[in-house]
Write a protein that holds these residues in place. Sequence first.
Motif, PDB file in Angstrom:
ATOM      1  N   SER A   1      -2.297  10.930 -19.187  1.00 35.14           N
ATOM      2  CA  SER A   1      -2.881  12.221 -19.512  1.00 35.14           C
ATOM      3  C   SER A   1      -3.978  12.593 -18.525  1.00 35.14           C
ATOM      4  CB  SER A   1      -3.453  12.177 -20.932  1.00 35.14           C
ATOM      5  OG  SER A   1      -4.076  13.399 -21.262  1.00 35.14           O
ATOM      6  N   ALA A   2      -4.811  11.601 -18.173  1.00 33.03           N
ATOM      7  CA  ALA A   2      -5.889  11.858 -17.220  1.00 33.03           C
ATOM      8  C   ALA A   2      -5.340  12.238 -15.854  1.00 33.03           C
ATOM      9  CB  ALA A   2      -6.779  10.621 -17.110  1.00 33.03           C
TER      10      ALA A   2
ATOM     11  N   ARG B   1      -4.193  16.395 -11.798  1.00 35.49           N
ATOM     12  CA  ARG B   1      -3.227  17.094 -10.943  1.00 35.49           C
ATOM     13  C   ARG B   1      -3.305  18.603 -11.163  1.00 35.49           C
ATOM     14  NH1 ARG B   1       1.282  19.615 -11.111  1.00 35.49           N
ATOM     15  NH2 ARG B   1       1.456  19.401 -13.375  1.00 35.49           N
ATOM     16  N   LYS B   2      -3.363  19.006 -12.442  1.00 39.64           N
ATOM     17  CA  LYS B   2      -3.438  20.437 -12.757  1.00 39.64           C
ATOM     18  C   LYS B   2      -4.736  21.046 -12.236  1.00 39.64           C
ATOM     19  CE  LYS B   2      -0.487  20.359 -16.884  1.00 39.64           C
ATOM     20  NZ  LYS B   2      -0.425  20.588 -18.350  1.00 39.64           N
ATOM     21  N   ALA B   3      -5.828  20.316 -12.395  1.00 43.06           N
ATOM     22  CA  ALA B   3      -7.116  20.814 -11.926  1.00 43.06           C
ATOM     23  C   ALA B   3      -7.113  20.981 -10.407  1.00 43.06           C
ATOM     24  CB  ALA B   3      -8.233  19.861 -12.356  1.00 43.06           C
ATOM     25  N   ALA B   4      -6.523  20.020  -9.705  1.00 47.69           N
ATOM     26  CA  ALA B   4      -6.451  20.098  -8.245  1.00 47.69           C
ATOM     27  C   ALA B   4      -5.594  21.280  -7.795  1.00 47.69           C
ATOM     28  CB  ALA B   4      -5.889  18.790  -7.687  1.00 47.69           C
ATOM     29  N   ALA B   5      -4.475  21.486  -8.504  1.00 51.08           N
ATOM     30  CA  ALA B   5      -3.591  22.608  -8.163  1.00 51.08           C
ATOM     31  C   ALA B   5      -4.286  23.941  -8.403  1.00 51.08           C
ATOM     32  CB  ALA B   5      -2.313  22.519  -8.995  1.00 51.08           C
ATOM     33  N   GLN B   6      -5.030  24.043  -9.515  1.00 45.35           N
ATOM     34  CA  GLN B   6      -5.747  25.269  -9.828  1.00 45.35           C
ATOM     35  C   GLN B   6      -6.828  25.552  -8.790  1.00 45.35           C
ATOM     36  OE1 GLN B   6      -5.114  27.483 -12.110  1.00 45.35           O
ATOM     37  NE2 GLN B   6      -6.895  28.772 -11.744  1.00 45.35           N
ATOM     38  N   THR B   7      -7.546  24.509  -8.401  1.00 48.01           N
ATOM     39  CA  THR B   7      -8.592  24.665  -7.389  1.00 48.01           C
ATOM     40  C   THR B   7      -8.006  25.113  -6.047  1.00 48.01           C
ATOM     41  OG1 THR B   7      -9.957  22.955  -8.444  1.00 48.01           O
ATOM     42  CG2 THR B   7     -10.416  23.461  -6.140  1.00 48.01           C
TER      43      THR B   7
END
Length: 232
Positions: free
Chosen positions: A81-82, A87-93
């Motif tokens: 989960s972490a 991964r999602k946070a990096a993609a959003q950034t």
Amino acid sequence: MSRISVRGFAVASATAVTTVGAVVGVAAGSDQGSVGNTEATAADATIADIPAGQQAQVQTASLTQQADEQSTQADAASLKSAQESARKAAAQTAQEKKEAAEKAKAEKAAKEREEKLAASRSSARDAADFTVKGSYTVAETQAIARQMIPGEQFQCFSNIVDHESSWNYQASNASSGAYGLVQALPGSKMSSAGSDWQTNPATQIKWGLNYMNDRYGSPCGAWSFWQANNWY
């Protein structure tokens, strides 16, 4: 709880007890056959056959194993989960940085175009800068336009004038009342640029340029509209 693990524990425990009993039995002159019977009985033992204290040890060991397995599974799920959240946070950034860079690039380009256009307009001559004549040839009219229209906009302006009047500053449309180089409708609109709008191509060019800038942003904006609609 697995019966196999319980039986194994029971056999081990019973074997240990039997071994002690066997030693005692031999010392006392007991029959060796009893040892074999005891081991056979131990092999068939279940948790119910194990003394209460040993049952507690078996149950505790099993619960500890289950708890370890559940903890391992929980740790693996938390790690997954972490990793997914990271991964999602990096993609959003990355997406936000890309959008910000594109926006900054577009704003910079727009500013540069506006500055360039403003510089061209400031360097362009006004209608009042030209000596008034009784008549003008096409070449003379075009020369005036080149000095009044910003360089990168002249061709677009010229394209419209070519289609509207063929550079005839006295061109008149009898049916509509349109007049002049840019075929203002009615022609009297051009009086806002000068009272000599009927005879001075510089006045007509001034009015036409202002009209195109105000309505379409530039002569090229007006030309794009003209191409799509055959009027502007």
